[in-house]
Design a protein around this motif. Structure first.
Motif, PDB file in Angstrom:
ATOM      1  N   SER A 124       0.782  -1.042   0.027  1.00  0.00           N
ATOM      2  CA  SER A 124       0.198  -0.089  -0.102  1.00  0.00           C
ATOM      3  C   SER A 124       0.827   1.214  -0.043  1.00  0.00           C
ATOM      4  O   SER A 124       0.293   2.482  -0.170  1.00  0.00           O
ATOM      5  CB  SER A 124      -0.998  -0.047   1.002  1.00  0.00           C
ATOM      6  OG  SER A 124      -0.215   0.143   2.490  1.00  0.00           O
ATOM      7  N   LYS A 125       2.154   1.053   0.128  1.00  0.00           N
ATOM      8  CA  LYS A 125       2.943   2.163   0.099  1.00  0.00           C
ATOM      9  C   LYS A 125       3.806   2.579  -1.239  1.00  0.00           C
ATOM     10  O   LYS A 125       4.385   1.402  -1.983  1.00  0.00           O
ATOM     11  CB  LYS A 125       4.455   1.963   1.154  1.00  0.00           C
ATOM     12  CG  LYS A 125       3.974   1.742   2.556  1.00  0.00           C
ATOM     13  CD  LYS A 125       5.144   1.458   3.451  1.00  0.00           C
ATOM     14  CE  LYS A 125       5.396  -0.027   3.216  1.00  0.00           C
ATOM     15  NZ  LYS A 125       6.681  -0.255   4.005  1.00  0.00           N
ATOM     16  N   VAL A 126       3.391   3.451  -1.744  1.00  0.00           N
ATOM     17  CA  VAL A 126       3.914   3.708  -2.994  1.00  0.00           C
ATOM     18  C   VAL A 126       4.697   5.133  -3.216  1.00  0.00           C
ATOM     19  O   VAL A 126       4.313   6.048  -2.633  1.00  0.00           O
ATOM     20  CB  VAL A 126       2.780   4.069  -4.117  1.00  0.00           C
ATOM     21  CG1 VAL A 126       2.918   4.587  -5.456  1.00  0.00           C
ATOM     22  CG2 VAL A 126       1.573   2.754  -4.182  1.00  0.00           C
ATOM     23  N   ALA A 127       5.653   5.163  -4.036  1.00  0.00           N
ATOM     24  CA  ALA A 127       6.608   6.102  -4.286  1.00  0.00           C
ATOM     25  C   ALA A 127       7.079   6.394  -5.708  1.00  0.00           C
ATOM     26  O   ALA A 127       7.220   5.481  -6.510  1.00  0.00           O
ATOM     27  CB  ALA A 127       7.930   6.056  -3.501  1.00  0.00           C
ATOM     28  N   LEU A 128       6.976   7.730  -5.961  1.00  0.00           N
ATOM     29  CA  LEU A 128       7.428   8.193  -7.342  1.00  0.00           C
ATOM     30  C   LEU A 128       8.807   8.989  -6.989  1.00  0.00           C
ATOM     31  O   LEU A 128       8.698   9.873  -6.339  1.00  0.00           O
ATOM     32  CB  LEU A 128       6.474   9.083  -7.876  1.00  0.00           C
ATOM     33  CG  LEU A 128       7.025   9.881  -9.209  1.00  0.00           C
ATOM     34  CD1 LEU A 128       7.347   9.033 -10.256  1.00  0.00           C
ATOM     35  CD2 LEU A 128       6.192  10.769  -9.646  1.00  0.00           C
ATOM     36  N   VAL A 129       9.881   8.424  -7.801  1.00  0.00           N
ATOM     37  CA  VAL A 129      11.173   9.126  -7.621  1.00  0.00           C
ATOM     38  C   VAL A 129      11.575   9.651  -8.797  1.00  0.00           C
ATOM     39  O   VAL A 129      11.846   8.832  -9.772  1.00  0.00           O
ATOM     40  CB  VAL A 129      12.192   7.751  -7.121  1.00  0.00           C
ATOM     41  CG1 VAL A 129      13.638   8.711  -6.888  1.00  0.00           C
ATOM     42  CG2 VAL A 129      11.737   7.369  -5.870  1.00  0.00           C
ATOM     43  N   THR A 130      11.563  11.019  -8.795  1.00  0.00           N
ATOM     44  CA  THR A 130      12.125  11.656 -10.034  1.00  0.00           C
ATOM     45  C   THR A 130      13.606  11.725 -10.207  1.00  0.00           C
ATOM     46  O   THR A 130      14.268  11.615  -9.047  1.00  0.00           O
ATOM     47  CB  THR A 130      11.794  13.075 -10.266  1.00  0.00           C
ATOM     48  OG1 THR A 130      12.082  13.778  -8.940  1.00  0.00           O
ATOM     49  CG2 THR A 130       9.950  13.120 -10.420  1.00  0.00           C
ATOM     50  N   GLY A 131      14.250  11.660 -11.414  1.00  0.00           N
ATOM     51  CA  GLY A 131      15.646  11.799 -11.410  1.00  0.00           C
ATOM     52  C   GLY A 131      16.428  10.333 -11.057  1.00  0.00           C
ATOM     53  O   GLY A 131      17.399  10.267 -10.669  1.00  0.00           O
ATOM     54  N   ALA A 132      15.576   9.281 -11.293  1.00  0.00           N
ATOM     55  CA  ALA A 132      15.967   8.166 -10.720  1.00  0.00           C
ATOM     56  C   ALA A 132      16.972   7.220 -11.601  1.00  0.00           C
ATOM     57  O   ALA A 132      17.663   6.170 -11.451  1.00  0.00           O
ATOM     58  CB  ALA A 132      14.877   7.093 -10.895  1.00  0.00           C
ATOM     59  N   SER A 133      17.610   7.869 -12.720  1.00  0.00           N
ATOM     60  CA  SER A 133      18.478   7.250 -13.560  1.00  0.00           C
ATOM     61  C   SER A 133      19.702   7.398 -13.055  1.00  0.00           C
ATOM     62  O   SER A 133      20.795   6.662 -13.377  1.00  0.00           O
ATOM     63  CB  SER A 133      18.264   8.064 -15.249  1.00  0.00           C
ATOM     64  OG  SER A 133      18.806   9.233 -14.972  1.00  0.00           O
ATOM     65  N   SER A 134      20.301   8.124 -11.969  1.00  0.00           N
ATOM     66  CA  SER A 134      21.472   8.083 -11.543  1.00  0.00           C
ATOM     67  C   SER A 134      21.599   8.655  -9.872  1.00  0.00           C
ATOM     68  O   SER A 134      20.503   9.372  -9.457  1.00  0.00           O
ATOM     69  CB  SER A 134      22.329   8.858 -12.547  1.00  0.00           C
ATOM     70  OG  SER A 134      22.066  10.013 -12.291  1.00  0.00           O
TER      71      SER A 134
END
Length: 74
Positions: free
Chosen positions: A3-13
């Motif tokens: 139920s825990k969701v995260a969006l991480v931007t800049g995830a390529s490095s």
């Protein structure tokens, strides 16, 4: 399904990549977003949902939000 969701931007490095992997390890359903999807194979292999997104481009952000809201994970 978590139920825990995260969006991480800049995830390529860097910090974005490490953050996405740590959240995945902690049991989150993680969406990793970056302009260069081809650089995120390590995340995909770890089970992170890889998304193409340029946070400076409004249509790209909107399309990513619509696409990710219709995905279901197990």
């Amino acid at each position: 399904m978590s139920s825990k969701v995260a969006l991480v931007t800049g995830a390529s490095s860097g910090i974005g990549e490490v953050t996405a992997l740590k959240l995945q390890e902690l049991g989150y359903t993680v969406y990793g977003a970056a302009r260069q999807v081809e650089r995120m194979s390590r995340l995909a292999e770890a089970g992170v949902h890889v998304l193409p997104m340029d946070v400076t481009d409004t249509p790209t952000r909107s399309a990513t939000a619509r696409r990710s809201s219709t995905r279901r994970t197990c």
